[in-house]
Motif scaffolding. Structure first.
Motif, PDB file in Angstrom:
ATOM      1  N   LEU A 154       0.788  -1.219   0.012  1.00 49.66           N
ATOM      2  CA  LEU A 154      -0.111  -0.216  -0.042  1.00 49.66           C
ATOM      3  C   LEU A 154       0.760   1.316  -0.050  1.00 49.66           C
ATOM      4  CD1 LEU A 154      -2.397   1.533   0.490  1.00 49.66           C
ATOM      5  CD2 LEU A 154      -2.581   1.121   2.673  1.00 49.66           C
ATOM      6  N   LEU A 157       2.333   1.935  -3.188  1.00 48.19           N
ATOM      7  CA  LEU A 157       1.431   2.641  -4.257  1.00 48.19           C
ATOM      8  C   LEU A 157       1.118   4.137  -3.822  1.00 48.19           C
ATOM      9  CD1 LEU A 157       0.147   0.445  -6.149  1.00 48.19           C
ATOM     10  CD2 LEU A 157      -1.888   0.573  -4.751  1.00 48.19           C
ATOM     11  N   ILE A 158       1.252   4.428  -2.447  1.00 46.80           N
ATOM     12  CA  ILE A 158       0.936   5.918  -2.202  1.00 46.80           C
ATOM     13  C   ILE A 158       2.214   6.597  -2.636  1.00 46.80           C
ATOM     14  CG2 ILE A 158       0.821   7.384  -0.031  1.00 46.80           C
ATOM     15  CD1 ILE A 158      -1.611   5.886  -0.286  1.00 46.80           C
ATOM     16  N   GLU A 160       4.388   5.863  -5.285  1.00 44.61           N
ATOM     17  CA  GLU A 160       4.249   6.059  -6.810  1.00 44.61           C
ATOM     18  C   GLU A 160       3.530   7.213  -6.967  1.00 44.61           C
ATOM     19  OE1 GLU A 160       5.084   1.839  -8.198  1.00 44.61           O
ATOM     20  OE2 GLU A 160       3.306   1.946  -7.458  1.00 44.61           O
ATOM     21  N   GLY A 161       2.277   7.201  -6.174  1.00 44.64           N
ATOM     22  CA  GLY A 161       1.087   8.305  -6.493  1.00 44.64           C
ATOM     23  C   GLY A 161       1.584   9.546  -6.155  1.00 44.64           C
ATOM     24  N   ILE A 162       2.232   9.647  -4.859  1.00 48.80           N
ATOM     25  CA  ILE A 162       2.783  10.921  -4.631  1.00 48.80           C
ATOM     26  C   ILE A 162       3.756  11.597  -5.705  1.00 48.80           C
ATOM     27  CG2 ILE A 162       4.557  11.996  -2.885  1.00 48.80           C
ATOM     28  CD1 ILE A 162       3.172  10.448  -0.644  1.00 48.80           C
ATOM     29  N   ARG A 163       4.680  10.527  -6.183  1.00 47.90           N
ATOM     30  CA  ARG A 163       5.561  10.965  -7.212  1.00 47.90           C
ATOM     31  C   ARG A 163       5.137  11.774  -8.330  1.00 47.90           C
ATOM     32  NH1 ARG A 163       8.510  11.893  -2.746  1.00 47.90           N
ATOM     33  NH2 ARG A 163       8.708  10.026  -1.497  1.00 47.90           N
ATOM     34  N   SER A 165       2.013  12.875  -8.603  1.00 48.14           N
ATOM     35  CA  SER A 165       1.097  14.042  -8.200  1.00 48.14           C
ATOM     36  C   SER A 165       2.082  15.255  -8.216  1.00 48.14           C
ATOM     37  CB  SER A 165       0.388  13.597  -6.794  1.00 48.14           C
ATOM     38  OG  SER A 165      -0.622  14.545  -6.932  1.00 48.14           O
ATOM     39  N   PRO A 174      -1.394  19.184  -1.579  1.00 50.90           N
ATOM     40  CA  PRO A 174      -2.605  18.487  -1.488  1.00 50.90           C
ATOM     41  C   PRO A 174      -2.467  16.891  -1.028  1.00 50.90           C
ATOM     42  CG  PRO A 174      -2.127  18.792  -3.706  1.00 50.90           C
ATOM     43  CD  PRO A 174      -1.065  19.373  -2.963  1.00 50.90           C
ATOM     44  N   HIS A 175      -0.881  16.585  -0.950  1.00 49.15           N
ATOM     45  CA  HIS A 175      -0.699  15.122  -0.675  1.00 49.15           C
ATOM     46  C   HIS A 175      -0.711  14.884   0.699  1.00 49.15           C
ATOM     47  CE1 HIS A 175       1.684  17.103  -3.883  1.00 49.15           C
ATOM     48  NE2 HIS A 175       1.178  16.351  -4.477  1.00 49.15           N
ATOM     49  N   PRO A 177      -2.938  15.372   3.356  1.00 46.63           N
ATOM     50  CA  PRO A 177      -3.877  14.721   4.375  1.00 46.63           C
ATOM     51  C   PRO A 177      -3.992  13.154   3.927  1.00 46.63           C
ATOM     52  CG  PRO A 177      -4.641  16.938   3.344  1.00 46.63           C
ATOM     53  CD  PRO A 177      -3.259  16.720   2.767  1.00 46.63           C
ATOM     54  N   PRO A 178      -3.815  12.850   2.610  1.00 43.59           N
ATOM     55  CA  PRO A 178      -3.939  11.360   2.247  1.00 43.59           C
ATOM     56  C   PRO A 178      -2.781  10.739   2.909  1.00 43.59           C
ATOM     57  CG  PRO A 178      -4.449  12.409   0.091  1.00 43.59           C
ATOM     58  CD  PRO A 178      -3.987  13.769   1.331  1.00 43.59           C
ATOM     59  N   ILE A 179      -1.758  11.286   2.926  1.00 40.58           N
ATOM     60  CA  ILE A 179      -0.444  10.659   3.775  1.00 40.58           C
ATOM     61  C   ILE A 179      -0.975  10.408   5.229  1.00 40.58           C
ATOM     62  CG2 ILE A 179       1.865  10.799   4.488  1.00 40.58           C
ATOM     63  CD1 ILE A 179       2.265  12.450   1.970  1.00 40.58           C
ATOM     64  N   ALA A 181      -3.716  10.192   6.683  1.00 35.35           N
ATOM     65  CA  ALA A 181      -4.851   9.175   6.798  1.00 35.35           C
ATOM     66  C   ALA A 181      -4.069   7.809   6.540  1.00 35.35           C
ATOM     67  CB  ALA A 181      -6.009   9.298   5.750  1.00 35.35           C
ATOM     68  N   LEU A 185      -4.042   4.598   9.274  1.00 37.82           N
ATOM     69  CA  LEU A 185      -4.598   3.506   9.000  1.00 37.82           C
ATOM     70  C   LEU A 185      -3.550   2.489   9.521  1.00 37.82           C
ATOM     71  CD1 LEU A 185      -6.629   1.310   7.574  1.00 37.82           C
ATOM     72  CD2 LEU A 185      -5.207   1.643   5.536  1.00 37.82           C
TER      73      LEU A 185
ATOM     74  N   LEU B 157      -4.330   9.469  -5.656  1.00 38.86           N
ATOM     75  CA  LEU B 157      -3.069   9.138  -5.065  1.00 38.86           C
ATOM     76  C   LEU B 157      -2.890   7.522  -5.463  1.00 38.86           C
ATOM     77  CD1 LEU B 157      -1.286  11.328  -4.219  1.00 38.86           C
ATOM     78  CD2 LEU B 157      -1.400  10.371  -1.852  1.00 38.86           C
ATOM     79  N   GLU B 160      -3.051   6.905  -9.343  1.00 35.77           N
ATOM     80  CA  GLU B 160      -1.759   7.094 -10.178  1.00 35.77           C
ATOM     81  C   GLU B 160      -0.588   5.993  -9.491  1.00 35.77           C
ATOM     82  OE1 GLU B 160      -2.065  12.205 -10.052  1.00 35.77           O
ATOM     83  OE2 GLU B 160      -1.493  11.065  -8.254  1.00 35.77           O
ATOM     84  N   GLY B 161      -0.684   5.740  -8.369  1.00 36.24           N
ATOM     85  CA  GLY B 161       0.104   4.750  -8.065  1.00 36.24           C
ATOM     86  C   GLY B 161      -0.261   3.584  -8.586  1.00 36.24           C
TER      87      GLY B 161
END
Lengths: 191, 191
Positions: A154, A157-158, A160-163, A165, A174-175, A177-179, A181, A185, B157, B160-161
């Motif tokens: 997980l 994935l986050i 890769e998404g951040i990079r 984004s 904007p990244h 808050p998701p981080i 969260a 978890l 995110l 994208e990941g």
DNA sequence: TGAATTCTGGACCAATCGGTTCACAATCGC
DNA sequence: GCGATTGTGAACCGATTGGTCCAGAATTCA
């Protein structure tokens, strides 16, 4: 016998790394490289064989520096804090230009898959190693191996998404808050 | 007056879209395009102006098809199931070659940021629109607007990941567990 | 059928690509 | 100082790039 001091090799490599990081492999021309590195064509080929070899070297260097970044964070904080810092640190504090360059490994996977599969799979290999590092940090934090594996997947994935984004140059941060969260978890899953 | 039937335009565009999707903008040469589209140089320039214009058109088309994909899923399922299906569907069932092409918008952002910022920011704009769609589906599912906004950012995110990860041609379906975990989080946050 | 119109294959173009070659300049050991 | 060695700038290379042009084939209307 020889001319001892030439150009500053490591500085030249650093300049090349930045270029490849920002513009990717294909869009970085030899002329770009020579200008940035401040050397001539023949010196370039004498020292680095060719453009592709230099790129490979820069990619290796980039991966190495990323792991150093994590190791340094781990030396100063708990496993989970080091991990969370790795994700958040890229986007807080003085906004540097690097923040919009993403990750050279992610960039290379995207740009070069199907174009130069050897380069792409090497970048992918480094990402896999990074994910293993995530996993071992999670295990250090008390997660069971299988759970650590899933959480590390997980996190990758986050990551890769951040990079991706970050290359979009979106306003604000904007990244974050998701981080946050995601780590809530993770912390609740481990505790 | 004129010659009415020429080549099949929409088919030619589809072929071009696939090429751009797989290999990106720069690595797709005009010769590649002509061969895949089955047309000659002059027909190409007469019909599509130039390579960049065709790419732009393909990018628009790709974005449009992605939203259609979500709309179709939404017509047959609850907001949350449609959303989850959008993430999982790409990797289950018959493994198609497309599974390893990622997302043309993500690919374009990575490849073209700093190279052709107009193209890159258009791709980024489409990603932002997709994120808005995520958000509205989450609101339909009962999430408060601010919460839907945060969850949509997390989903983007993850999205994208996933698209990066899919380009790595990893064995198995390593993205499914993280997706499941994320949607467990979302469903518990909304309920 | 013949004139008008349109589409297209292929020759052609300048520019750029990554890479090689070589003569010269700079430094060394002596 | 001088010869030997080595790094380097610049000219050069063929290949490929995206893009233009035009003669002629194909089709339609009259």
């Amino acid at each position: 016998m020889a001319r001892p001091i030439q150009f500053d090799r490591s500085k030249a490599v650093d300049r090349a790394l930045v270029l490849f990081w920002r513009k990717g492999y294909q869009a970085t021309s030899l002329a770009d490289l020579l200008a940035a590195m401040g050397i001539g064509r023949s010196s370039f080929y004498a020292a680095f064989t060719d453009k592709r070899s230099l790129f490979l070297h820069c990619l290796d260097l980039f991966a190495q520096r990323v792991t150093e970044l994590i190791d340094r964070a781990r030396a100063e904080a708990s496993p989970l804090d080091a991990l969370q810092g790795f994700f958040e640190r890229s986007f807080v504090g003085t906004p540097s230009a690097r923040d919009h360059w993403g990750c050279m490994m992610v960039n290379s996977v995207i740009e070069l898959a199907g174009v130069d599969d050897d380069l792409a799979s090497r970048a992918s290999h480094y990402l896999a190693a990074l994910q293993k590092r995530f996993q071992s940090l999670l295990e250090e934090a008390g997660a069971a191996p299988s759970e650590a594996g899933e959480l590390a997947a997980l996190l990758m994935l986050i990551n890769e998404g951040i990079r991706v984004s970050s290359r979009r140059k979106l306003p604000g941060a904007p990244h974050l808050p998701p981080i946050a969260a995601t780590f809530r978890l993770i912390r609740s899953a481990i505790a």
